[in-house]
Design a protein around this motif. Sequence first.
Motif, short mmCIF file in Angstrom:
data_model
loop_
_atom_site.label_atom_id
_atom_site.label_comp_id
_atom_site.label_asym_id
_atom_site.label_seq_id
_atom_site.Cartn_x
_atom_site.Cartn_y
_atom_site.Cartn_z
N TRP A 275 6.85 41.94 -18.80
CA TRP A 275 7.10 42.58 -20.09
C TRP A 275 8.08 43.74 -19.91
CZ3 TRP A 275 6.28 47.59 -21.79
CH2 TRP A 275 6.39 47.79 -23.17
N ARG B 288 12.12 44.35 -21.26
CA ARG B 288 12.67 45.50 -22.01
C ARG B 288 13.87 46.07 -21.30
NH1 ARG B 288 9.60 44.25 -26.42
NH2 ARG B 288 8.40 42.81 -25.23
N LEU C 61 20.58 36.21 -17.29
CA LEU C 61 19.77 35.17 -16.65
C LEU C 61 18.29 35.54 -16.67
CD1 LEU C 61 21.86 33.99 -13.57
CD2 LEU C 61 21.16 32.64 -15.54
N HIS D 115 16.66 37.79 -18.61
CA HIS D 115 16.13 37.91 -19.96
C HIS D 115 15.91 36.53 -20.58
CE1 HIS D 115 15.47 40.54 -23.47
NE2 HIS D 115 15.92 39.55 -24.18
N GLY D 116 16.88 35.63 -20.38
CA GLY D 116 16.77 34.29 -20.96
C GLY D 116 15.66 33.48 -20.33
N LEU D 117 15.66 33.42 -18.98
CA LEU D 117 14.67 32.57 -18.30
C LEU D 117 13.27 33.15 -18.41
CD1 LEU D 117 16.82 31.56 -15.22
CD2 LEU D 117 16.23 30.16 -17.18
N VAL E 230 12.02 32.15 -21.73
CA VAL E 230 11.51 30.78 -21.71
C VAL E 230 10.10 30.77 -21.12
CG1 VAL E 230 11.85 28.48 -20.73
CG2 VAL E 230 13.80 29.75 -21.57
N ASN F 251 7.95 33.20 -21.18
CA ASN F 251 7.02 33.75 -22.19
C ASN F 251 6.59 32.67 -23.17
OD1 ASN F 251 7.19 36.25 -21.07
ND2 ASN F 251 8.66 37.05 -22.55
N VAL F 252 7.55 31.84 -23.61
CA VAL F 252 7.22 30.76 -24.56
C VAL F 252 6.26 29.77 -23.90
CG1 VAL F 252 8.18 28.87 -25.90
CG2 VAL F 252 9.41 31.03 -25.78
N ASP G 95 2.82 31.12 -23.72
CA ASP G 95 2.14 31.11 -25.02
C ASP G 95 1.61 29.73 -25.36
OD1 ASP G 95 2.40 33.74 -25.54
OD2 ASP G 95 3.97 33.55 -27.05
#
Lengths: 128, 140
Positions: B29, B33, B89, B91-93, B96, B98-99, B102
Amino acid sequence: VNKTFGDRYRGTVGMLAWGLHRVSGLILTVYVLFYIYSLRAAQEGAQSFNQMMQGYQTPFWRFMGLLLLLMLLFHTFTGIRVLLFDAGRGLGSQRALFWIAFVLSIAIFLFSAVIGFTNLPPAAGVSR
Amino acid sequence: MATQERIIDNVTGHPQRVRISPRSGTLSWALQRVTSYGLLVFLTVHLLLNYYVPILRGTPLAFEDYSQRFIAYPIIYAVNEWGLLICALFHGLNGVRNVVYDMVTNSAVRRIFTVLLVVIGVYFLVDGSLTLLALMRMEP
């Protein structure tokens, strides 16, 4: 059904903001990987790099670039909204902040689209 | 650090027992940020130079334009481009991931995805670094 769940989710704009932030983030990640992969043309020398950059000048890729810019702007402004909430600010005006993010991204997108399609010489999009 | 048990009442309004694991994702997390602040700076500079400048002058950016920038501003431009590569890289990965976290609760599937995303990240980090070195005309 969990009572808390029913109490909290009333179909407001927050769920929409969350969903659009996610979807735009996933699309942008795929784009970043694709973009880094296509930039490897630079490793083969200046000529193949310039050819690759020229390939992005077609109307199709300029349109795709603008779509990605719209997603990036929306993701950025809704992301700033999330960062504000993390700092404990703006919690009372979440809906207003969503619409501010929405309007800001549309405005910068339209500005970029206008200069993108007026400032280029007409021949540049087709062939050179 | 061991797993802690606490009673909280500020989420649902009712007291409930929660287990706080040391692997609860705080680092993920926090780094999400940090990289978002990095992207705000690096990506703004990158887009102004590589998206808006070519639009305004009417020709696409050439290999030589990049090389000249690396010569004119050697440190600051390299920091910006490598910072952008790393932040984008991660932040994007991590997003993914995080998704996936979830949607999937199975810890084995989660671990497979994490390893897969790390491998993808390292591959593109090396590939992007080689591209930047080539643009600086400093092929290894």
